[in-house]
Design an enzyme around this catalytic site. Structure first.
Site, PDB file in Angstrom:
ATOM      1  N   PRO A  94      -9.963   0.818  -2.230  1.00  0.00           N
ATOM      2  CA  PRO A  94      -9.923   1.752  -3.435  1.00  0.00           C
ATOM      3  C   PRO A  94      -8.432   1.777  -3.758  1.00  0.00           C
ATOM      4  O   PRO A  94      -7.619   1.785  -3.175  1.00  0.00           O
ATOM      5  CB  PRO A  94     -10.372   3.082  -2.928  1.00  0.00           C
ATOM      6  CG  PRO A  94     -10.462   3.075  -1.485  1.00  0.00           C
ATOM      7  CD  PRO A  94     -10.390   1.600  -0.985  1.00  0.00           C
ATOM      8  N   ASP A  95      -8.284   2.215  -5.138  1.00  0.00           N
ATOM      9  CA  ASP A  95      -6.936   2.367  -5.794  1.00  0.00           C
ATOM     10  C   ASP A  95      -6.547   3.899  -5.316  1.00  0.00           C
ATOM     11  O   ASP A  95      -7.241   4.557  -4.746  1.00  0.00           O
ATOM     12  CB  ASP A  95      -6.607   2.009  -7.045  1.00  0.00           C
ATOM     13  CG  ASP A  95      -7.616   2.908  -8.044  1.00  0.00           C
ATOM     14  OD1 ASP A  95      -8.170   3.883  -7.589  1.00  0.00           O
ATOM     15  OD2 ASP A  95      -7.618   2.382  -8.972  1.00  0.00           O
ATOM     16  N   PHE A  96      -5.546   4.480  -5.789  1.00  0.00           N
ATOM     17  CA  PHE A  96      -5.336   5.909  -5.728  1.00  0.00           C
ATOM     18  C   PHE A  96      -5.848   6.845  -6.677  1.00  0.00           C
ATOM     19  O   PHE A  96      -6.466   7.815  -6.363  1.00  0.00           O
ATOM     20  CB  PHE A  96      -3.584   5.917  -5.885  1.00  0.00           C
ATOM     21  CG  PHE A  96      -3.000   5.776  -4.546  1.00  0.00           C
ATOM     22  CD1 PHE A  96      -3.628   5.577  -3.449  1.00  0.00           C
ATOM     23  CD2 PHE A  96      -1.485   5.757  -4.481  1.00  0.00           C
ATOM     24  CE1 PHE A  96      -2.905   5.533  -2.220  1.00  0.00           C
ATOM     25  CE2 PHE A  96      -0.916   5.625  -3.270  1.00  0.00           C
ATOM     26  CZ  PHE A  96      -1.296   5.487  -2.177  1.00  0.00           C
ATOM     27  N   ARG A  97      -5.793   6.208  -8.037  1.00  0.00           N
ATOM     28  CA  ARG A  97      -5.905   7.197  -8.991  1.00  0.00           C
ATOM     29  C   ARG A  97      -7.009   7.195  -9.858  1.00  0.00           C
ATOM     30  O   ARG A  97      -7.470   8.215 -10.509  1.00  0.00           O
ATOM     31  CB  ARG A  97      -4.888   7.319 -10.310  1.00  0.00           C
ATOM     32  CG  ARG A  97      -3.407   7.825  -9.712  1.00  0.00           C
ATOM     33  CD  ARG A  97      -2.218   7.718 -10.518  1.00  0.00           C
ATOM     34  NE  ARG A  97      -1.032   8.265  -9.841  1.00  0.00           N
ATOM     35  CZ  ARG A  97      -0.350   7.667  -9.205  1.00  0.00           C
ATOM     36  NH1 ARG A  97      -0.650   6.428  -8.661  1.00  0.00           N
ATOM     37  NH2 ARG A  97       0.793   8.338  -8.498  1.00  0.00           N
ATOM     38  N   ASN A 168       1.327  -3.061  -3.568  1.00  0.00           N
ATOM     39  CA  ASN A 168       0.203  -2.938  -2.571  1.00  0.00           C
ATOM     40  C   ASN A 168       0.792  -3.269  -1.285  1.00  0.00           C
ATOM     41  O   ASN A 168       1.566  -4.219  -0.867  1.00  0.00           O
ATOM     42  CB  ASN A 168      -0.938  -3.976  -3.008  1.00  0.00           C
ATOM     43  CG  ASN A 168      -1.644  -3.751  -4.185  1.00  0.00           C
ATOM     44  OD1 ASN A 168      -1.455  -2.808  -4.657  1.00  0.00           O
ATOM     45  ND2 ASN A 168      -2.229  -4.729  -4.843  1.00  0.00           N
ATOM     46  N   ASP A 170      -1.529  -4.003   1.231  1.00  0.00           N
ATOM     47  CA  ASP A 170      -2.760  -4.751   2.003  1.00  0.00           C
ATOM     48  C   ASP A 170      -2.484  -6.212   2.336  1.00  0.00           C
ATOM     49  O   ASP A 170      -3.210  -6.657   3.109  1.00  0.00           O
ATOM     50  CB  ASP A 170      -4.036  -4.570   0.842  1.00  0.00           C
ATOM     51  CG  ASP A 170      -3.503  -5.396  -0.342  1.00  0.00           C
ATOM     52  OD1 ASP A 170      -2.904  -6.224  -0.653  1.00  0.00           O
ATOM     53  OD2 ASP A 170      -4.354  -4.748  -1.449  1.00  0.00           O
ATOM     54  N   HIS A 187       6.360  -1.358  -2.000  1.00  0.00           N
ATOM     55  CA  HIS A 187       6.068  -0.102  -1.270  1.00  0.00           C
ATOM     56  C   HIS A 187       5.892  -0.431   0.271  1.00  0.00           C
ATOM     57  O   HIS A 187       5.366   0.105   1.177  1.00  0.00           O
ATOM     58  CB  HIS A 187       4.918   0.780  -1.732  1.00  0.00           C
ATOM     59  CG  HIS A 187       5.348   0.987  -3.080  1.00  0.00           C
ATOM     60  ND1 HIS A 187       4.333   1.479  -3.974  1.00  0.00           N
ATOM     61  CD2 HIS A 187       6.444   1.072  -3.667  1.00  0.00           C
ATOM     62  CE1 HIS A 187       5.109   2.218  -5.208  1.00  0.00           C
ATOM     63  NE2 HIS A 187       6.297   1.732  -4.989  1.00  0.00           N
TER      64      HIS A 187
HETATM   65  P1  CNA Z   1      -3.039   3.610  -9.267  1.00  0.00           P
HETATM   66  O1  CNA Z   1      -2.230   4.529  -9.583  1.00  0.00           O
HETATM   67  O2  CNA Z   1      -4.086   3.992  -8.322  1.00  0.00           O
HETATM   68  O3  CNA Z   1      -3.423   2.488 -10.503  1.00  0.00           O
HETATM   69  C1  CNA Z   1      -4.237   1.694 -10.280  1.00  0.00           C
HETATM   70  C2  CNA Z   1      -4.618   1.192 -11.768  1.00  0.00           C
HETATM   71  O4  CNA Z   1      -5.461   0.173 -11.793  1.00  0.00           O
HETATM   72  C3  CNA Z   1      -5.332   2.277 -12.783  1.00  0.00           C
HETATM   73  O5  CNA Z   1      -4.671   2.344 -13.925  1.00  0.00           O
HETATM   74  C4  CNA Z   1      -6.638   1.717 -12.442  1.00  0.00           C
HETATM   75  O6  CNA Z   1      -7.652   2.014 -13.772  1.00  0.00           O
HETATM   76  C5  CNA Z   1      -6.593   0.136 -12.478  1.00  0.00           C
HETATM   77  N1  CNA Z   1      -7.601  -0.590 -11.939  1.00  0.00           N
HETATM   78  C6  CNA Z   1      -8.317  -0.258 -10.790  1.00  0.00           C
HETATM   79  N2  CNA Z   1      -9.289  -1.252 -10.578  1.00  0.00           N
HETATM   80  C7  CNA Z   1      -8.798  -2.210 -11.476  1.00  0.00           C
HETATM   81  C8  CNA Z   1      -9.516  -3.583 -11.701  1.00  0.00           C
HETATM   82  N3  CNA Z   1     -10.437  -4.195 -11.015  1.00  0.00           N
HETATM   83  N4  CNA Z   1      -9.067  -4.354 -12.568  1.00  0.00           N
HETATM   84  C9  CNA Z   1      -8.110  -3.612 -13.566  1.00  0.00           C
HETATM   85  N5  CNA Z   1      -7.497  -2.619 -13.342  1.00  0.00           N
HETATM   86  C10 CNA Z   1      -7.940  -1.784 -12.433  1.00  0.00           C
HETATM   87  O7  CNA Z   1      -2.169   2.506  -8.442  1.00  0.00           O
HETATM   88  P2  CNA Z   1      -0.831   1.861  -8.303  1.00  0.00           P
HETATM   89  O8  CNA Z   1      -0.717   0.562  -7.564  1.00  0.00           O
HETATM   90  O9  CNA Z   1      -0.479   1.982  -9.990  1.00  0.00           O
HETATM   91  O10 CNA Z   1      -0.043   2.956  -7.863  1.00  0.00           O
HETATM   92  C11 CNA Z   1       0.827   2.604  -6.843  1.00  0.00           C
HETATM   93  C12 CNA Z   1       0.430   3.027  -5.469  1.00  0.00           C
HETATM   94  C13 CNA Z   1      -0.690   2.833  -5.189  1.00  0.00           C
HETATM   95  C14 CNA Z   1       1.567   2.238  -4.365  1.00  0.00           C
HETATM   96  O11 CNA Z   1       2.328   3.136  -3.693  1.00  0.00           O
HETATM   97  C15 CNA Z   1       0.403   1.678  -3.623  1.00  0.00           C
HETATM   98  O12 CNA Z   1       0.966   1.407  -2.484  1.00  0.00           O
HETATM   99  C16 CNA Z   1      -0.916   2.198  -3.518  1.00  0.00           C
HETATM  100  N6  CNA Z   1      -1.970   1.754  -3.174  1.00  0.00           N
HETATM  101  C17 CNA Z   1      -2.052   0.378  -2.935  1.00  0.00           C
HETATM  102  C18 CNA Z   1      -3.345   0.025  -2.298  1.00  0.00           C
HETATM  103  C19 CNA Z   1      -3.393  -1.515  -1.955  1.00  0.00           C
HETATM  104  O13 CNA Z   1      -2.511  -1.767  -1.134  1.00  0.00           O
HETATM  105  N7  CNA Z   1      -4.442  -2.162  -2.143  1.00  0.00           N
HETATM  106  C20 CNA Z   1      -4.596   0.797  -2.343  1.00  0.00           C
HETATM  107  C21 CNA Z   1      -4.252   2.051  -2.748  1.00  0.00           C
HETATM  108  C22 CNA Z   1      -3.077   2.486  -3.254  1.00  0.00           C
END
Ligand code: CNA
Length: 341
Positions: A94-97, A168, A170, A187
């Site tokens: 999952p993402d953050f927001r 990311n 991951d 990060h």
């Molecule tokens: P965020 O703030 O959660 O934003 C994610 C963005 O991606 C949002 O605008 C969503 O609408 C969009 N989104 C989600 N799924 C999809 C998709 N399949 N295709 C296109 N767009 C999509 O995350 P950010 O990365 O902007 O914020 C930074 C944080 C999140 C960093 O510090 C990371 O370390 C952190 N993070 C990382 C992971 C990971 O490593 N996979 C997971 C969760 C959070």
């Protein structure tokens, strides 16, 4: 809703409007009033459609076509990717927001006052057990790269990838054929461990064992709680981030994907590129309006900013198809997958 061309009101030989719709013509006898109403409504419809497009940040299709033609014909020779959590959601992380993202889940679970508090360094010092519990249930090796990750690897194989800045942690970017020196984990990562207080590196194997047992690993030097080298709010970014900023000045295409562009200083990276550099933003919703300022000129036909409101993997599928690279890309994915443990 009518398309712009359908909505045009044609004039007859006398310069009078010809009613555009036969049914309306039959049902309405007050021709002049009806015509002017239809005319007004048609204009309203056109305006509506244009406004909706502007809201979504969509621009004319020919900008996309120019982008594809340049990519296909090798006019982009140095490509940068600036990525976020949205590139890994289709892998199951999952993402953050997003509404069901980690922020909401963790805020509820630990009863925190703000969504980002879980990843604040002060929360970690106060309650390191929260993060240990979270990490215990996080097996990053069980996730596989997505088509978007492979697309970046594919461009690397074509000799076009200059650099990847990812937020990311991951590690999926490192498993799709991109060499480590071209990946800036802005990060941090889960591969190394350290003490955030005295900054000493610690043995990752021992840290992993502690996390698995749910025991806080105390720094041998200062007794502070240790954690993987992922950057929490309130911590400095790795030096590699700052050292590689200059590389962005030299790219001719920057693809920004899967990030809300809300976290600094990462969200300033799209502005590090040269003014002639193309900036393609791929996200499932419009992003890039930093503090209410529209920093990307999506709606300006003369700009080289283009927004694809799309899921990351769908966008890759479309770009690869439009470039005529489907067969090569699928072959690359299959070959690279074989080497992933
Ligand atoms: P965020 O703030 O959660 O934003 C994610 C963005 O991606 C949002 O605008 C969503 O609408 C969009 N989104 C989600 N799924 C999809 C998709 N399949 N295709 C296109 N767009 C999509 O995350 P950010 O990365 O902007 O914020 C930074 C944080 C999140 C960093 O510090 C990371 O370390 C952190 N993070 C990382 C992971 C990971 O490593 N996979 C997971 C969760 C959070």
């Amino acid at each position: 809703m009518e398309k712009k061309d359908d909505a045009k009101v044609e004039l007859d030989a006398a310069g009078q409007p010809i009613k555009p719709n036969k049914d309306l013509d039959n049902n309405n006898k007050n021709d002049d009033k009806t015509d002017s109403l239809i005319d007004k409504m048609s204009n309203l419809c056109v305006k509506d459609e244009d406004e909706t497009k502007k809201d979504k940040g969509e621009t004319k299709i020919d900008k996309y076509e120019t982008f594809i033609s340049k990519l296909k014909n090798g006019e982009f020779k140095k490509i940068a990717f600036l990525t976020g959590a949205g590139t890994s959601t289709s892998a199951g992380i999952p993402d953050f927001r997003s509404p069901n993202g980690l922020f909401k889940q963790l805020q509820e679970k630990y009863n925190l006052s703000s969504p980002s508090e879980f990843f604040d360094i002060d929360t970690f010092y106060k309650n390191p057990e929260y993060f240990y519990e979270f990490s215990k249930n996080l097996d990053l090796y069980s996730y596989k790269p997505t088509p978007f990750h492979y697309f970046m690897g594919f461009l690397e194989k074509k000799g076009l990838l200059k650099i990847l800045f990812t937020q990311n942690i991951d590690g999926l970017d490192l498993r799709c054929g991109i060499p480590f020196d071209k990946v800036v984990c802005a990060h941090g990562n889960y591969l190394e461990g350290h003490c955030p207080k005295c900054k000493k590196d610690v043995d990752m194997e021992q840290l992993r064992e502690h996390i698995a047992k749910g025991e806080i690993y105390k720094c041998p030097t200062c007794q502070g709680p240790c954690k993987p080298k992922i950057v929490f709010y309130g911590e400095m970014l790795p030096m590699k981030f700052f050292e590689n900023l200059k590389v962005l000045k030299d790219v001719d295409l920057a693809i920004v994907c899967g990030t809300s562009l809300l976290v600094g200083p990462f969200n300033s990276l799209p502005y590090e590129v040269d003014e002639n550099c193309w900036r393609i933003v791929i996200n499932k919703e419009k992003v890039g309006d930093l503090y209410g300022h529209n920093c990307f000129k999506y709606d300006d036909d003369d700009s080289t900013d283009y927004l694809m409101v799309s899921y990351a993997d769908d966008a890759v599928k479309k770009i690869v198809k439009d470039c005529g690279w489907e067969e090569d890309f699928n072959k690359f994915m299959e070959e690279t997958k074989k080497n992933i443990p």
